[in-house]
Design a protein around this motif. Sequence first.
Motif, PDB file in Angstrom:
ATOM      1  N   ARG A   1       7.745   1.233 -35.330  1.00 58.75           N
ATOM      2  CA  ARG A   1       6.515   0.467 -35.188  1.00 58.75           C
ATOM      3  C   ARG A   1       5.849   0.738 -33.841  1.00 58.75           C
ATOM      4  O   ARG A   1       5.460  -0.160 -33.111  1.00 58.75           O
ATOM      5  CB  ARG A   1       6.754  -1.022 -35.426  1.00 58.75           C
ATOM      6  N   ARG A   2       5.816   2.039 -33.498  1.00 60.33           N
ATOM      7  CA  ARG A   2       5.173   2.585 -32.313  1.00 60.33           C
ATOM      8  C   ARG A   2       5.962   2.375 -31.024  1.00 60.33           C
ATOM      9  O   ARG A   2       5.507   2.794 -29.961  1.00 60.33           O
ATOM     10  CB  ARG A   2       3.740   2.048 -32.108  1.00 60.33           C
TER      11      ARG A   2
ATOM     12  N   GLY B   1       7.459   2.041 -23.973  1.00 60.50           N
ATOM     13  CA  GLY B   1       7.274   0.919 -24.885  1.00 60.50           C
ATOM     14  C   GLY B   1       6.459   1.388 -26.063  1.00 60.50           C
ATOM     15  O   GLY B   1       6.781   2.377 -26.710  1.00 60.50           O
ATOM     16  N   ILE B   2       5.344   0.692 -26.334  1.00 58.60           N
ATOM     17  CA  ILE B   2       4.448   1.080 -27.419  1.00 58.60           C
ATOM     18  C   ILE B   2       3.612   2.273 -26.982  1.00 58.60           C
ATOM     19  O   ILE B   2       3.152   2.329 -25.851  1.00 58.60           O
ATOM     20  CB  ILE B   2       3.552  -0.119 -27.815  1.00 58.60           C
ATOM     21  N   SER B   3       3.443   3.236 -27.889  1.00 53.95           N
ATOM     22  CA  SER B   3       2.623   4.383 -27.497  1.00 53.95           C
ATOM     23  C   SER B   3       2.226   5.219 -28.697  1.00 53.95           C
ATOM     24  O   SER B   3       2.857   5.169 -29.757  1.00 53.95           O
ATOM     25  CB  SER B   3       3.354   5.268 -26.486  1.00 53.95           C
ATOM     26  N   TYR B   4       1.164   5.993 -28.485  1.00 46.34           N
ATOM     27  CA  TYR B   4       0.621   6.953 -29.443  1.00 46.34           C
ATOM     28  C   TYR B   4       0.545   8.312 -28.764  1.00 46.34           C
ATOM     29  O   TYR B   4       0.605   8.399 -27.531  1.00 46.34           O
ATOM     30  CB  TYR B   4      -0.786   6.523 -29.883  1.00 46.34           C
ATOM     31  N   PRO B   5       0.423   9.407 -29.554  1.00 43.61           N
ATOM     32  CA  PRO B   5       0.257  10.711 -28.929  1.00 43.61           C
ATOM     33  C   PRO B   5      -0.920  10.704 -27.952  1.00 43.61           C
ATOM     34  O   PRO B   5      -1.897   9.989 -28.177  1.00 43.61           O
ATOM     35  CB  PRO B   5      -0.034  11.630 -30.131  1.00 43.61           C
ATOM     36  N   PRO B   6      -0.825  11.455 -26.855  1.00 43.35           N
ATOM     37  CA  PRO B   6       0.145  12.529 -26.630  1.00 43.35           C
ATOM     38  C   PRO B   6       1.297  12.182 -25.690  1.00 43.35           C
ATOM     39  O   PRO B   6       1.950  13.093 -25.184  1.00 43.35           O
ATOM     40  CB  PRO B   6      -0.740  13.594 -25.982  1.00 43.35           C
ATOM     41  N   ASP B   7       1.579  10.896 -25.462  1.00 46.00           N
ATOM     42  CA  ASP B   7       2.533  10.553 -24.403  1.00 46.00           C
ATOM     43  C   ASP B   7       3.209   9.236 -24.737  1.00 46.00           C
ATOM     44  O   ASP B   7       2.553   8.292 -25.177  1.00 46.00           O
ATOM     45  CB  ASP B   7       1.764  10.422 -23.075  1.00 46.00           C
ATOM     46  N   TRP B   8       4.546   9.161 -24.525  1.00 47.03           N
ATOM     47  CA  TRP B   8       5.221   7.883 -24.759  1.00 47.03           C
ATOM     48  C   TRP B   8       5.422   7.080 -23.480  1.00 47.03           C
ATOM     49  O   TRP B   8       6.035   6.027 -23.492  1.00 47.03           O
ATOM     50  CB  TRP B   8       6.542   8.071 -25.498  1.00 47.03           C
ATOM     51  N   GLY B   9       4.866   7.545 -22.370  1.00 44.41           N
ATOM     52  CA  GLY B   9       4.909   6.769 -21.135  1.00 44.41           C
ATOM     53  C   GLY B   9       3.755   5.779 -21.063  1.00 44.41           C
ATOM     54  O   GLY B   9       2.722   5.949 -21.719  1.00 44.41           O
ATOM     55  N   GLU B  10       3.929   4.746 -20.252  1.00 45.70           N
ATOM     56  CA  GLU B  10       2.889   3.719 -20.117  1.00 45.70           C
ATOM     57  C   GLU B  10       1.888   4.014 -19.002  1.00 45.70           C
ATOM     58  O   GLU B  10       0.909   3.292 -18.852  1.00 45.70           O
ATOM     59  CB  GLU B  10       3.539   2.344 -19.880  1.00 45.70           C
TER      60      GLU B  10
ATOM     61  N   ARG C   1      15.140  -1.610 -29.392  1.00 42.46           N
ATOM     62  CA  ARG C   1      16.561  -1.400 -29.725  1.00 42.46           C
ATOM     63  C   ARG C   1      16.697  -0.657 -31.053  1.00 42.46           C
ATOM     64  O   ARG C   1      17.601   0.173 -31.217  1.00 42.46           O
ATOM     65  CB  ARG C   1      17.288  -2.736 -29.764  1.00 42.46           C
ATOM     66  N   LYS C   2      15.806  -0.931 -31.991  1.00 45.75           N
ATOM     67  CA  LYS C   2      15.837  -0.189 -33.249  1.00 45.75           C
ATOM     68  C   LYS C   2      15.452   1.268 -33.006  1.00 45.75           C
ATOM     69  O   LYS C   2      16.064   2.180 -33.586  1.00 45.75           O
ATOM     70  CB  LYS C   2      14.900  -0.842 -34.266  1.00 45.75           C
ATOM     71  N   ALA C   3      14.456   1.494 -32.161  1.00 50.49           N
ATOM     72  CA  ALA C   3      14.088   2.869 -31.812  1.00 50.49           C
ATOM     73  C   ALA C   3      15.266   3.588 -31.171  1.00 50.49           C
ATOM     74  O   ALA C   3      15.498   4.780 -31.419  1.00 50.49           O
ATOM     75  CB  ALA C   3      12.887   2.868 -30.874  1.00 50.49           C
ATOM     76  N   ALA C   4      16.033   2.874 -30.345  1.00 55.51           N
ATOM     77  CA  ALA C   4      17.203   3.471 -29.684  1.00 55.51           C
ATOM     78  C   ALA C   4      18.265   3.888 -30.693  1.00 55.51           C
ATOM     79  O   ALA C   4      18.900   4.935 -30.545  1.00 55.51           O
ATOM     80  CB  ALA C   4      17.784   2.493 -28.666  1.00 55.51           C
TER      81      ALA C   4
ATOM     82  N   ASP D   1       9.023   5.903 -37.403  1.00 51.16           N
ATOM     83  CA  ASP D   1       7.610   6.198 -37.197  1.00 51.16           C
ATOM     84  C   ASP D   1       7.501   7.559 -36.514  1.00 51.16           C
ATOM     85  O   ASP D   1       8.492   8.107 -36.026  1.00 51.16           O
ATOM     86  CB  ASP D   1       6.992   5.117 -36.309  1.00 51.16           C
ATOM     87  N   TYR D   2       6.294   8.135 -36.459  1.00 51.56           N
ATOM     88  CA  TYR D   2       6.130   9.410 -35.770  1.00 51.56           C
ATOM     89  C   TYR D   2       6.141   9.168 -34.259  1.00 51.56           C
ATOM     90  O   TYR D   2       5.508   8.244 -33.770  1.00 51.56           O
ATOM     91  CB  TYR D   2       4.837  10.110 -36.197  1.00 51.56           C
TER      92      TYR D   2
END
Length: 394
Positions: free
Chosen positions: A255-256, A325-334, A170-173, A214-215
Amino acid sequence: MPGLDLPFSSTEYARRLALIRADMERRGIDVLFLEDPSNMAWTTGYDGWSFYVHQGVIVFLDDDPVWWGRLQDANGARRTVWMDDDHVAAYADNFIQSTERHPMQDLARLLEAGGYAGKRIGVELENYYFSAKAYLTLRDELPNAEFIDATGMVNWLRAEKSAEELVFMRKAARISEKIMDGVFERVEPGMRKADLVAEIYADAIRGLDDAWGDYPAIVPLLPSGADASAPHLTWDGRFMQEGEATFFELSGCFRRYHAPLCRTVFLGQPPRYLVDAEKALIDGLEAGLDAARAGNTAGDIARALAGPLAAAGIERGARAGYPIGISYPPDWGERTISIRDEDTTVLKPGMTFHFMPGLWMDGWGLEITESILIRETGPAECLCDRPRRLFVKT
């Protein structure tokens, strides 16, 4: 000592570890090696820009996990994971980019010392971060082990978000909303794209009072005109032009955790075909949101979306969304569920998706999307709160 600023409670990490161990037992895995940085962070809290070298988390059935990685990153592990310092293991720097040795040789010795040289070892074979050379080396070093493909195992366990995770999303949103508001305010003909992206990054990283930015796992995507027929173009030094549509695919990150949001801006008066496509896409989105209910399937969302698009003569072959949800490059999908007709995965409360039915047609493109949460009852909740329409700026 455990990490100094753990993002989640000890109860939350214990819950996750219990899920992993139960799945290990079900699959007959004696020890699990995770190299996906998202799974490493979800399991232990580890957070650092070190995924360009070999690293991982080793999960046991009867002991706390061990973070394993490059020696110079070990202090970063000690400061971010929940385990004690004796559960941080590191290999020497002469393993890095060496033609004489490979980090998996060190990992093999660690597993061998723990009595796992002849056991069933789970590895994430289909992973951005686990190379073919890594697998072959590990297999050669442990010839008596049986390697089990654990691709996606932890990713699937991440599907249903906890209450603590939803706070971050929700904070990311809220950050996503701020970024998109800044785009609408600033974009105009003659503005250089690189300058607009600089402002996008400024809003994304500054974040909000209670949520620093966050990035994100994906850079801003903002193709214009005919370039918008391609979904994954970034930016350049060209200028925004009147008479063109530009879609903006963006996400705040806290926070990712991500909450992607896409909207399209037209500078000037949009053509009739784009207005008609906007209506069909919004109708399809709203039908899909209504179908995104616990007990339905991912395919139900796709079929609900397809009806209004087909009625308008619009055909799209791509999937219409994926878990986030949580993710790192190169993709924000799970990289698990897909919102497409043949996916029979049953939707459960707490699942979160980027409902992403972009239209990438010959010569133009249109994106209007939502990050959604499957609720206990009723249709999906949209995590972001911005008008669902084509934005026109004259």
